[in-house]
Design an enzyme around this catalytic site. Sequence first.
Site, PDB file in Angstrom:
ATOM      1  N   HIS A 108       0.861  -1.193   0.000  1.00 20.91           N
ATOM      2  CA  HIS A 108       0.000   0.000   0.000  1.00 20.91           C
ATOM      3  C   HIS A 108       0.894   1.239   0.000  1.00 20.91           C
ATOM      4  CE1 HIS A 108       0.927  -0.680   4.228  1.00 20.91           C
ATOM      5  NE2 HIS A 108       0.398   0.475   4.578  1.00 20.91           N
ATOM      6  N   HIS A 110       1.278   3.818   2.086  1.00 17.88           N
ATOM      7  CA  HIS A 110       1.776   4.502   3.274  1.00 17.88           C
ATOM      8  C   HIS A 110       3.302   4.571   3.202  1.00 17.88           C
ATOM      9  CE1 HIS A 110      -2.022   3.897   5.970  1.00 17.88           C
ATOM     10  NE2 HIS A 110      -2.100   4.949   5.184  1.00 17.88           N
ATOM     11  N   ASP A 134       5.861   4.284   5.167  1.00 18.79           N
ATOM     12  CA  ASP A 134       6.779   3.318   5.759  1.00 18.79           C
ATOM     13  C   ASP A 134       6.889   2.037   4.930  1.00 18.79           C
ATOM     14  OD1 ASP A 134       4.094   2.950   6.618  1.00 18.79           O
ATOM     15  OD2 ASP A 134       4.730   1.642   8.251  1.00 18.79           O
ATOM     16  N   ASP A 168       0.044  -4.338   5.848  1.00 20.14           N
ATOM     17  CA  ASP A 168      -0.611  -4.037   7.106  1.00 20.14           C
ATOM     18  C   ASP A 168      -2.088  -4.455   7.009  1.00 20.14           C
ATOM     19  OD1 ASP A 168       1.792  -2.810   7.620  1.00 20.14           O
ATOM     20  OD2 ASP A 168       0.974  -0.806   7.820  1.00 20.14           O
TER      21      ASP A 168
END
Length: 306
Positions: free
Chosen positions: A61, A63, A65, A213
């Site tokens: 994804h 994000h 990190d 995640d």
Amino acid sequence: MFDVVPLGVGSAIPTRDRHLAGTIVRREGRSVLFDCGEGSQLQLVRGNLTRGRLDAICITHLHGDHVYGLPGLLSTLSLLERDHPLTIIGPAGLEAVIEAMPGLRRDRFRFPVSFVALEDGFEHETVYQDEHVTIEARPIEHRVFCAGFRYQEKERPGSIDGEAARDAGVTEGWQYDALKRGETVDLEGGGTLAPDGLVGPPKPGGSFAYVLDTMPCDGGRALAKDADLVMHEATFTDEHAARALEVGHSTARQAAEVARDAGAKRLLLTHFSARYDDPAPLVEEAREVFPGTEAAVELQRYDVRR
């Protein structure tokens, strides 16, 4: 056998002892990278993991990190005058993110790059394969669109009864190879020989599921089904289950329940909140449900045997 090497096991914010998400899978001189958080390419160098051919990069994804290290890695690959193709798999919009960076438009790469875009609403897709391996993607549940991945070796031919084959008139190596592929061969003295009764059943390949995640979900369980090794995020302990639900993450116990319900063989916990200096409480919690649990250690090699 192939191996899995975590590059970063932290979540959101790097610490002195933990880097951000990234894991490399290596098989016979070729590799696939799962996520590429900030610092991933430095971890590849520190772990002496830069040798060999990187065939694909799978991004879960968008994000930071999980993706901020990708532009730097692509720039380095170009500077190294790489010439073989690279497949980049990730959410729709990843290609636009990369091409917005100076010098990273596709026509400026020194090597062929192909993007595989996963659209919101997809259910299941084979996103990469070669002669030995397939990678499948499924949606998992996070605050934003997110996909998990399964790295699966293809079946290998069964073992051949060498003594019986020799007795039947097999003398050449190519004949053994053809029989293992299920082909009928011509014999030197005349006649043919079929593989029936000489070759055992196909041997299943090893499998690795990369599930982060996410909250516990059907997609994660499907990816982990009967897997030899599952890497699953475990950001919190049960004490912070409400927080995990709020931000779209899993507790260690929930990760263990996914592995147990999927019939997985081993579980590696990762993506630890910075509030845990030591992941021991997360491992202890998970082992109450799934004894075959470990905390992922950066740059440690985890063998996956067939």
